[in-house]
Motif scaffolding. Structure first.
Motif, mmCIF file in Angstrom:
data_model
loop_
_atom_site.group_PDB
_atom_site.id
_atom_site.type_symbol
_atom_site.label_atom_id
_atom_site.label_comp_id
_atom_site.label_asym_id
_atom_site.label_seq_id
_atom_site.Cartn_x
_atom_site.Cartn_y
_atom_site.Cartn_z
ATOM 1 N N LEU A 178 0.822 -1.211 0.000
ATOM 2 C CA LEU A 178 0.000 0.000 0.000
ATOM 3 C C LEU A 178 0.854 1.259 0.000
ATOM 4 N N ILE A 179 1.737 1.404 1.001
ATOM 5 C CA ILE A 179 2.577 2.601 1.116
ATOM 6 C C ILE A 179 3.643 2.347 2.170
ATOM 7 N N ASN A 180 4.753 3.071 2.061
ATOM 8 C CA ASN A 180 5.810 2.984 3.059
ATOM 9 C C ASN A 180 5.470 3.973 4.181
ATOM 10 N N PHE A 181 4.674 3.518 5.133
ATOM 11 C CA PHE A 181 4.160 4.418 6.168
ATOM 12 C C PHE A 181 5.252 5.040 7.038
ATOM 13 N N PRO A 182 6.278 4.287 7.507
ATOM 14 C CA PRO A 182 7.314 4.926 8.325
ATOM 15 C C PRO A 182 7.998 6.095 7.615
ATOM 16 N N ALA A 183 8.208 5.961 6.294
ATOM 17 C CA ALA A 183 8.832 7.048 5.534
ATOM 18 C C ALA A 183 7.948 8.287 5.520
ATOM 19 N N VAL A 184 6.646 8.074 5.339
ATOM 20 C CA VAL A 184 5.693 9.191 5.362
ATOM 21 C C VAL A 184 5.690 9.844 6.742
#
Length: 482
Positions: A166-172
């Protein structure tokens, strides 16, 4: 039309504006804080992430040579940056310098390239931060699902594809947090950066000091692996491509020049901050790369956290150092994001102030003295890119943008020495024009070593910039309106 493209900003008025400090930005940074900010920006993803990937993919143990080549090129460019930053201490870095020497169109082109550089630098570093944070959390028994801790897209066999994530949440997450620090003010950001810099320098020195005892010189054989038959994959062409890729790791000193208008005594402190932080960081890079490739054979280093892998490779003897390395990497990479985001927002501020971007980006918060709209916009765009794309694609784009900017600033020094020899120069680049020409040449050589796909993405980015300039910038330019 052609005359409008080549209009230059008046140097005397730029210097007077910097001296009067009517911008609303607060002058709080000292030479020591600049060196700390420089180390904070330079020593991060390059040392904790890119070292392993570049050694495994391009140069092998000879990546130490790649770092020396890049450092030499950076030092040549740093002299030119130091002269400009001391002479014209305004926000905007090479964009502002180019506007005063080569004209508006070239300034827009290089400003747009700087946007590419800082936007993708922040995104790249955030992805590296995510890798170490996920590894650190795993050690604490907290396991993030893969579909929210990895890139959404990747390039496989030359084609873009969806990874299923889905998405790289920690990076966001880390991008948004550092953006919040920056909105709080430059003094607060500098203090937080100093704390992170002390932590990561301690960790790096621990790795070098204890790691030296476990270096196996056999892992350095062959020191320069034989070329695979493809340009850029080992051999001397691999060393040059490695130099071009890791060039991204040095761009922190470039970000310092964007904060010239927030420095107490820029004429003296800017050259010290730029050159001091670059030299210290270059020495650390070479030593860490030598120890890293001495502990682990280079083919095994293509991982998100290569230094942590080296500690694991040693075994129980250095097991105590593993969590400290990961914690130091997280702290260190956070400081890089902080300074890169600072540079990105000041570029938006400077371009907007000249009318080439909407004026909303040049509004300064009266209380904190920061361009808050530019900071919010930079955070949102950077977070989106960091969440969607992988590390290798982002880092190559940063390198080509950085090399382009460095080449232009080297050439601009030569132009300004010829056209305006009368201007007071608190710091002078030595051996002009030989040194700047050599710097520009090395930049172009390293650019040529990058993959064609990276060049194609630069062309697409430049095309987008030309559309924005000719549909908005040229008609809203304050210089052209005058």
């Amino acid at each position: 039309m052609f005359d409008r493209l080549l209009k230059r900003k008046d140097l005397a008025s730029m210097i007077a504006e910097a001296g009067s400090n009517t911008s609303g930005l607060k002058r709080t940074l000292t030479a020591t804080q600049l060196v700390s900010l420089g180390i904070g920006a330079i020593v991060g993803t390059g040392i904790f992430v890119i070292t392993g990937q570049a050694a495994a993919t391009y140069a092998g143990p000879a990546l130490t040579i790649s770092f020396v080549i890049s450092a030499f090129c950076c030092i040549l460019a740093a002299f030119c940056y130091a002269e400009f930053a001391a002479m014209i201490p305004v926000a905007g870095s090479v964009y502002s310098y180019t506007y005063a020497t080569l004209g508006e169109f070239i300034a827009w082109f290089i400003g747009w390239t700087l946007v590419l550089e800082y936007l993708f630098a922040c995104s790249t570093v955030a992805v590296g931060w995510s890798g170490y944070m996920v590894s650190l959390l795993d050690g604490w028994g907290i396991h993030l699902p893969q579909h929210i801790s990895n890139a959404t897209f990747d390039v496989i066999d030359g084609r873009w594809s969806w990874t299923g994530n889905l998405i790289n949440f920690p990076a966001v997450f880390i991008v948004l947090i550092t953006g919040g620090f920056l909105i709080g003010g430059i003094k607060q950001s500098a203090l937080i950066n100093n704390i992170f810099v002390v932590i990561k320098l301690c960790v790096i020195l621990l790795f070098i000091g204890f790691g030296l005892a476990y270096v196996d010189v056999g892992n350095w054989q062959p020191y320069i692996p034989e070329n695979t038959g493809e340009f850029g994959h080992f051999g001397w062409s691999g060393i040059m491509r490695g130099a071009a890729v890791v060039f991204f790791a040095y761009l922190g000193f470039d970000a310092l020049s964007t904060a010239a208008q927030e420095t107490r005594n820029p004429q003296k402190d800017m050259p010290k901050g730029i050159l001091g932080s670059l030299i210290i960081s270059a020495v650390l890079y070479v030593f860490v790369t030598a120890v890293l490739t001495g502990i682990v054979y280079y083919t095994e280093l293509n991982v998100p956290a290569p230094i942590a892998l080296a500690i694991d490779h040693v075994g129980a003897a250095l097991a105590w150092l593993n969590p400290l390395i990961k914690l130091g990497a997280v702290a260190g990479i956070t400081s890089v994001i902080l300074v890169m985001m600072l540079g990105q927002t000041r570029i938006y501020y400077a371009i907007s102030k000249d009318g080439l971007l909407p004026k909303i980006f040049s509004k300064v918060n009266i209380k904190n003295g920061t361009p808050h709209n530019a900071t919010i916009f930079a955070c949102l765009v950077t977070a989106l890119i960091a969440g969607l794309f992988p590390l290798n694609i982002l880092s190559e784009l940063v390198s080509i943008g950085t090399l382009m900017a460095f080449a232009v600033v080297c050439l601009a020094i030569i132009v300004l020495r010829k056209t305006r020899p009368d201007i007071k120069r608190p710091f002078k680049t030595p051996l002009v024009p030989v040194l700047p020409l050599l710097g520009a040449l090395l930049c172009f050589v390293q650019m040529a070593a990058l993959p064609w796909a990276t060049w194609l993405r630069l062309i697409l980015w430049t095309s987008l910039g030309l559309i924005i300039y000719f549909t908005y910038g040229i008609s809203h330019s304050k210089l052209n309106k005058k």
